[in-house]
Design a protein around this motif. Structure first.
Motif, PDB file in Angstrom:
ATOM      1  N   ASN A   5       0.855  -1.345   0.063  1.00 46.19           N
ATOM      2  CA  ASN A   5       0.043   0.040  -0.098  1.00 46.19           C
ATOM      3  C   ASN A   5       0.877   1.285  -0.048  1.00 46.19           C
ATOM      4  OD1 ASN A   5      -2.837  -1.231   0.185  1.00 46.19           O
ATOM      5  ND2 ASN A   5      -1.870  -2.014   2.152  1.00 46.19           N
ATOM      6  N   ILE A   6       0.900   2.055  -1.039  1.00 51.41           N
ATOM      7  CA  ILE A   6       1.876   3.311  -1.544  1.00 51.41           C
ATOM      8  C   ILE A   6       0.839   4.431  -1.372  1.00 51.41           C
ATOM      9  CG2 ILE A   6       3.275   4.371  -2.734  1.00 51.41           C
ATOM     10  CD1 ILE A   6       4.179   1.505  -1.727  1.00 51.41           C
ATOM     11  N   LEU A   7       1.379   5.285  -0.389  1.00 50.86           N
ATOM     12  CA  LEU A   7       0.664   6.550  -0.242  1.00 50.86           C
ATOM     13  C   LEU A   7       1.706   7.707  -0.771  1.00 50.86           C
ATOM     14  CD1 LEU A   7      -1.484   8.586   0.608  1.00 50.86           C
ATOM     15  CD2 LEU A   7      -0.472   8.600   2.772  1.00 50.86           C
ATOM     16  N   GLN A   8       1.179   8.634  -1.817  1.00 53.26           N
ATOM     17  CA  GLN A   8       1.889   9.657  -2.227  1.00 53.26           C
ATOM     18  C   GLN A   8       1.108  10.982  -1.835  1.00 53.26           C
ATOM     19  OE1 GLN A   8       2.366  10.319  -6.615  1.00 53.26           O
ATOM     20  NE2 GLN A   8       4.227  11.386  -6.224  1.00 53.26           N
ATOM     21  N   ILE A   9       2.027  11.672  -1.026  1.00 55.08           N
ATOM     22  CA  ILE A   9       1.439  13.049  -0.505  1.00 55.08           C
ATOM     23  C   ILE A   9       2.037  14.103  -1.426  1.00 55.08           C
ATOM     24  CG2 ILE A   9       1.112  14.700   1.508  1.00 55.08           C
ATOM     25  CD1 ILE A   9       1.147  12.072   3.095  1.00 55.08           C
ATOM     26  N   ASP A  10       1.390  14.999  -2.256  1.00 53.98           N
ATOM     27  CA  ASP A  10       1.994  15.754  -3.101  1.00 53.98           C
ATOM     28  C   ASP A  10       0.782  16.375  -3.813  1.00 53.98           C
ATOM     29  OD1 ASP A  10       3.017  16.937  -5.556  1.00 53.98           O
ATOM     30  OD2 ASP A  10       4.613  15.345  -5.919  1.00 53.98           O
ATOM     31  N   ASP A  11       0.998  17.870  -3.833  1.00 58.14           N
ATOM     32  CA  ASP A  11       0.265  18.733  -4.336  1.00 58.14           C
ATOM     33  C   ASP A  11       0.109  18.985  -5.653  1.00 58.14           C
ATOM     34  OD1 ASP A  11       2.661  20.239  -4.271  1.00 58.14           O
ATOM     35  OD2 ASP A  11       1.494  21.927  -4.446  1.00 58.14           O
ATOM     36  N   ASP A  12       0.889  18.528  -6.549  1.00 54.08           N
ATOM     37  CA  ASP A  12       0.944  18.388  -8.030  1.00 54.08           C
ATOM     38  C   ASP A  12       0.343  17.253  -8.594  1.00 54.08           C
ATOM     39  OD1 ASP A  12       2.026  18.154 -10.610  1.00 54.08           O
ATOM     40  OD2 ASP A  12       3.380  19.522 -10.390  1.00 54.08           O
ATOM     41  N   CYS A  16       1.518  13.197  -9.604  1.00 55.66           N
ATOM     42  CA  CYS A  16       1.009  12.026  -8.947  1.00 55.66           C
ATOM     43  C   CYS A  16       0.560  10.953 -10.189  1.00 55.66           C
ATOM     44  CB  CYS A  16      -0.358  12.484  -8.287  1.00 55.66           C
ATOM     45  SG  CYS A  16       0.485  13.078  -6.615  1.00 55.66           S
ATOM     46  N   GLU A  17       0.130  11.652 -11.255  1.00 54.60           N
ATOM     47  CA  GLU A  17      -0.447  10.808 -12.300  1.00 54.60           C
ATOM     48  C   GLU A  17       0.760   9.990 -13.032  1.00 54.60           C
ATOM     49  OE1 GLU A  17      -2.439  11.214 -16.737  1.00 54.60           O
ATOM     50  OE2 GLU A  17      -3.232  12.683 -14.998  1.00 54.60           O
ATOM     51  N   PHE A  19       3.655   9.457 -11.574  1.00 57.29           N
ATOM     52  CA  PHE A  19       4.148   8.351 -10.614  1.00 57.29           C
ATOM     53  C   PHE A  19       3.238   7.248 -10.536  1.00 57.29           C
ATOM     54  CE2 PHE A  19       4.336   6.494  -6.366  1.00 57.29           C
ATOM     55  CZ  PHE A  19       5.525   6.566  -5.845  1.00 57.29           C
ATOM     56  N   GLN A  20       1.815   7.310 -10.447  1.00 53.62           N
ATOM     57  CA  GLN A  20       1.111   6.288 -10.499  1.00 53.62           C
ATOM     58  C   GLN A  20       1.211   5.345 -11.970  1.00 53.62           C
ATOM     59  OE1 GLN A  20      -3.132   7.059 -10.715  1.00 53.62           O
ATOM     60  NE2 GLN A  20      -3.870   5.219 -10.034  1.00 53.62           N
ATOM     61  N   GLN A  21       1.511   6.059 -13.077  1.00 53.65           N
ATOM     62  CA  GLN A  21       1.724   5.134 -14.011  1.00 53.65           C
ATOM     63  C   GLN A  21       2.830   4.372 -14.024  1.00 53.65           C
ATOM     64  OE1 GLN A  21       1.480   7.973 -17.124  1.00 53.65           O
ATOM     65  NE2 GLN A  21      -0.531   8.163 -17.175  1.00 53.65           N
ATOM     66  N   ALA A  22       3.977   4.918 -13.580  1.00 56.92           N
ATOM     67  CA  ALA A  22       5.298   4.176 -13.503  1.00 56.92           C
ATOM     68  C   ALA A  22       5.185   3.137 -12.270  1.00 56.92           C
ATOM     69  CB  ALA A  22       6.178   5.072 -13.027  1.00 56.92           C
ATOM     70  N   LEU A  23       4.291   3.396 -11.299  1.00 62.28           N
ATOM     71  CA  LEU A  23       4.278   2.353 -10.182  1.00 62.28           C
ATOM     72  C   LEU A  23       3.343   1.205 -10.758  1.00 62.28           C
ATOM     73  CD1 LEU A  23       4.453   1.539  -7.273  1.00 62.28           C
ATOM     74  CD2 LEU A  23       2.275   2.438  -6.841  1.00 62.28           C
ATOM     75  N   GLU A  24       2.436   1.292 -11.521  1.00 54.86           N
ATOM     76  CA  GLU A  24       1.722   0.445 -12.179  1.00 54.86           C
ATOM     77  C   GLU A  24       2.491  -0.337 -13.173  1.00 54.86           C
ATOM     78  OE1 GLU A  24      -1.754   2.424 -13.540  1.00 54.86           O
ATOM     79  OE2 GLU A  24      -2.995   2.584 -11.542  1.00 54.86           O
ATOM     80  N   ALA A  25       3.337   0.152 -13.545  1.00 54.80           N
ATOM     81  CA  ALA A  25       4.164  -0.415 -14.738  1.00 54.80           C
ATOM     82  C   ALA A  25       5.252  -1.570 -14.213  1.00 54.80           C
ATOM     83  CB  ALA A  25       4.811   0.430 -15.610  1.00 54.80           C
TER      84      ALA A  25
END
Length: 122
Positions: A5-12, A16-17, A19-25
């Motif tokens: 379970n990864i949480l990213q705290i970032d106002d940008d 975040c998008e 990061f999420q795409q790279a993580l899912e890859a």
């Protein structure tokens, strides 16, 4: 898999998008992004979210990542969640250690570089 379970705290939102795409890859870990550091702190304290690992930006309005990390480390219920400072803002490795961050990673602009970073961490 070390972290589920990864949480990213970032106002940008774009960061975040990306990061999420790279993580899912590279991983099957669940992902959540929160863009308001004060809301993120409250959800952590209230145990509404239970991440195994937090990626934390430094430059955010309302509360900086440094301030948020200090607040996390003050609370027994959440202080043991590993936090990786993930930011374009340069800080020294020594400061990251003083703040009790697990690591400091400079945000890459290259998608493959981000995937490699995430593979190494996860």
């Amino acid at each position: 898999m070390k972290y589920k379970n990864i949480l990213q705290i970032d106002d940008d939102f774009d960061d975040c998008e990306f990061f999420q795409q790279a993580l899912e890859a590279v991983s099957t870990a669940a992902y959540m992004a929160l863009h308001n550091p004060i809301e993120a702190l409250q959800k952590l304290i209230d145990k509404e979210i239970k991440p195994d690992l937090i990626f934390l930006d430094i430059n955010m309005p309302l509360m900086s990542g440094i301030e948020l990390l200090a607040e996390i480390k003050k609370r027994d219920s959440i202080k043991n969640i590993p936090v990786i400072i993930f930011s374009t803002a340069p800080i020294s490795a020594g400061l990251a250690k003083i703040l009790d961050a697990k690591d400091y990673v400079t945000k890459p602009s290259n998608f493959n570089e981000l995937k490699n970073i995430l593979r190494a961490i996860l």
